[in-house]
Design a protein around this motif. Structure first.
Motif, PDB file in Angstrom:
ATOM      1  N   PHE A  47      20.742  -3.571  11.987  1.00 30.15           N
ATOM      2  CA  PHE A  47      20.000  -4.399  10.945  1.00 30.15           C
ATOM      3  C   PHE A  47      18.603  -3.974  10.736  1.00 30.15           C
ATOM      4  O   PHE A  47      17.922  -3.092  11.529  1.00 30.15           O
ATOM      5  N   VAL A  48      18.378  -4.341   9.413  1.00 32.66           N
ATOM      6  CA  VAL A  48      16.963  -4.103   8.892  1.00 32.66           C
ATOM      7  C   VAL A  48      16.052  -5.182   8.716  1.00 32.66           C
ATOM      8  O   VAL A  48      14.806  -5.189   9.429  1.00 32.66           O
ATOM      9  N   ALA A  49      16.674  -6.206   7.936  1.00 32.92           N
ATOM     10  CA  ALA A  49      15.731  -7.362   7.567  1.00 32.92           C
ATOM     11  C   ALA A  49      16.657  -8.599   7.238  1.00 32.92           C
ATOM     12  O   ALA A  49      17.669  -8.154   6.909  1.00 32.92           O
ATOM     13  N   LYS A  58      11.661 -15.103   8.154  1.00 36.45           N
ATOM     14  CA  LYS A  58      12.148 -13.523   7.507  1.00 36.45           C
ATOM     15  C   LYS A  58      12.081 -12.877   9.006  1.00 36.45           C
ATOM     16  O   LYS A  58      11.149 -13.196  10.001  1.00 36.45           O
ATOM     17  N   ASP A  59      13.092 -11.865   9.146  1.00 39.73           N
ATOM     18  CA  ASP A  59      12.893 -11.061  10.555  1.00 39.73           C
ATOM     19  C   ASP A  59      13.103  -9.568  10.096  1.00 39.73           C
ATOM     20  O   ASP A  59      13.766  -9.424   9.399  1.00 39.73           O
ATOM     21  N   TYR A  60      12.535  -8.759  11.188  1.00 38.87           N
ATOM     22  CA  TYR A  60      12.425  -7.445  10.669  1.00 38.87           C
ATOM     23  C   TYR A  60      13.054  -6.520  12.068  1.00 38.87           C
ATOM     24  O   TYR A  60      12.658  -7.062  13.007  1.00 38.87           O
ATOM     25  N   ALA A  61      13.655  -5.424  11.815  1.00 42.39           N
ATOM     26  CA  ALA A  61      13.752  -4.523  12.902  1.00 42.39           C
ATOM     27  C   ALA A  61      12.394  -4.105  13.503  1.00 42.39           C
ATOM     28  O   ALA A  61      11.475  -3.787  12.412  1.00 42.39           O
ATOM     29  N   ASP A  62      12.238  -3.746  14.509  1.00 37.08           N
ATOM     30  CA  ASP A  62      10.848  -3.155  15.081  1.00 37.08           C
ATOM     31  C   ASP A  62      10.574  -1.860  14.110  1.00 37.08           C
ATOM     32  O   ASP A  62       9.589  -1.429  13.947  1.00 37.08           O
ATOM     33  N   SER A  63      11.589  -1.059  13.856  1.00 41.31           N
ATOM     34  CA  SER A  63      11.587   0.220  13.378  1.00 41.31           C
ATOM     35  C   SER A  63      10.915   0.109  11.909  1.00 41.31           C
ATOM     36  O   SER A  63      10.312   1.011  11.348  1.00 41.31           O
ATOM     37  N   VAL A  64      10.831  -1.323  11.352  1.00 39.65           N
ATOM     38  CA  VAL A  64      10.463  -1.310   9.876  1.00 39.65           C
ATOM     39  C   VAL A  64       9.246  -2.264   9.604  1.00 39.65           C
ATOM     40  O   VAL A  64       8.726  -2.307   8.695  1.00 39.65           O
ATOM     41  N   LYS A  65       8.866  -3.102  10.708  1.00 39.33           N
ATOM     42  CA  LYS A  65       7.808  -3.940  10.624  1.00 39.33           C
ATOM     43  C   LYS A  65       6.566  -3.288  10.233  1.00 39.33           C
ATOM     44  O   LYS A  65       6.116  -2.210  10.703  1.00 39.33           O
ATOM     45  N   THR A  69       9.281  -5.070   3.362  1.00 42.66           N
ATOM     46  CA  THR A  69       9.195  -6.472   3.168  1.00 42.66           C
ATOM     47  C   THR A  69      10.485  -6.856   2.295  1.00 42.66           C
ATOM     48  O   THR A  69      10.791  -6.389   1.400  1.00 42.66           O
ATOM     49  N   ILE A  70      11.057  -8.055   2.902  1.00 43.77           N
ATOM     50  CA  ILE A  70      12.108  -8.696   2.367  1.00 43.77           C
ATOM     51  C   ILE A  70      11.600 -10.009   1.689  1.00 43.77           C
ATOM     52  O   ILE A  70      11.022 -10.617   1.965  1.00 43.77           O
ATOM     53  N   SER A  71      12.290 -10.133   0.402  1.00 42.32           N
ATOM     54  CA  SER A  71      12.114 -11.333  -0.435  1.00 42.32           C
ATOM     55  C   SER A  71      13.160 -11.671  -1.402  1.00 42.32           C
ATOM     56  O   SER A  71      14.162 -10.987  -1.413  1.00 42.32           O
ATOM     57  N   ARG A  72      13.194 -12.704  -1.795  1.00 39.43           N
ATOM     58  CA  ARG A  72      14.259 -13.174  -2.690  1.00 39.43           C
ATOM     59  C   ARG A  72      13.778 -14.054  -3.756  1.00 39.43           C
ATOM     60  O   ARG A  72      12.626 -14.742  -3.903  1.00 39.43           O
TER      61      ARG A  72
END
Length: 121
Positions: A47-49, A58-65, A69-72
């Motif tokens: 999982f990434v985001a 929105k949620d993120y994996a710790d490795s990418v926080k 940035t995820i958006s839609r």
């Protein structure tokens, strides 16, 4: 059945940026939660985001926080992943995923074909 098409992958130097896009073939896109996963060579998909169907949660994996940035854009039926400060360990095939629910499941139902991201040191 929703179809997902990713774009925006490529080769980038460490510290650089990329923006991935995922276009969905779905009129009711705003009823789908969306997310990104990745799979590096020899490793399991992770999982990434993820982003809720309204874009609020929105949620993120710790490795990418702090770096991703995820958006839609529900008007364009598209979800994005802005990736900054890229590291070689971010190298992977990135997959877009979707569920017809408010929050993306751990194992989403719908998947794209993936786009390769390679980060050189």
């Amino acid at each position: 059945q929703v179809q997902l098409v990713e774009s925006g992958g490529g080769l980038v130097q460490s510290g650089g940026s990329l923006r991935l896009s995922c276009a969905a073939s779905e009129r009711t896109f705003n009823k789908y939660s969306m997310g990104w996963f990745r799979q590096a060579p020899g490793k399991e998909r992770e999982f990434v985001a993820r982003i809720s169907w309204g874009g609020v949660s929105k949620d993120y994996a710790d490795s990418v926080k702090g770096r991703f940035t995820i958006s839609r854009d529900n008007a364009k039926d598209t979800v994005y992943l802005q990736m900054n400060s890229l590291k070689p360990e971010d190298t992977a095939v990135y997959y877009c995923a979707a569920d017809k629910s408010q929050i993306l499941a751990t194992t989403p139902r719908y998947w794209g074909q993936g786009t390769q991201v390679t980060v050189n040191s």
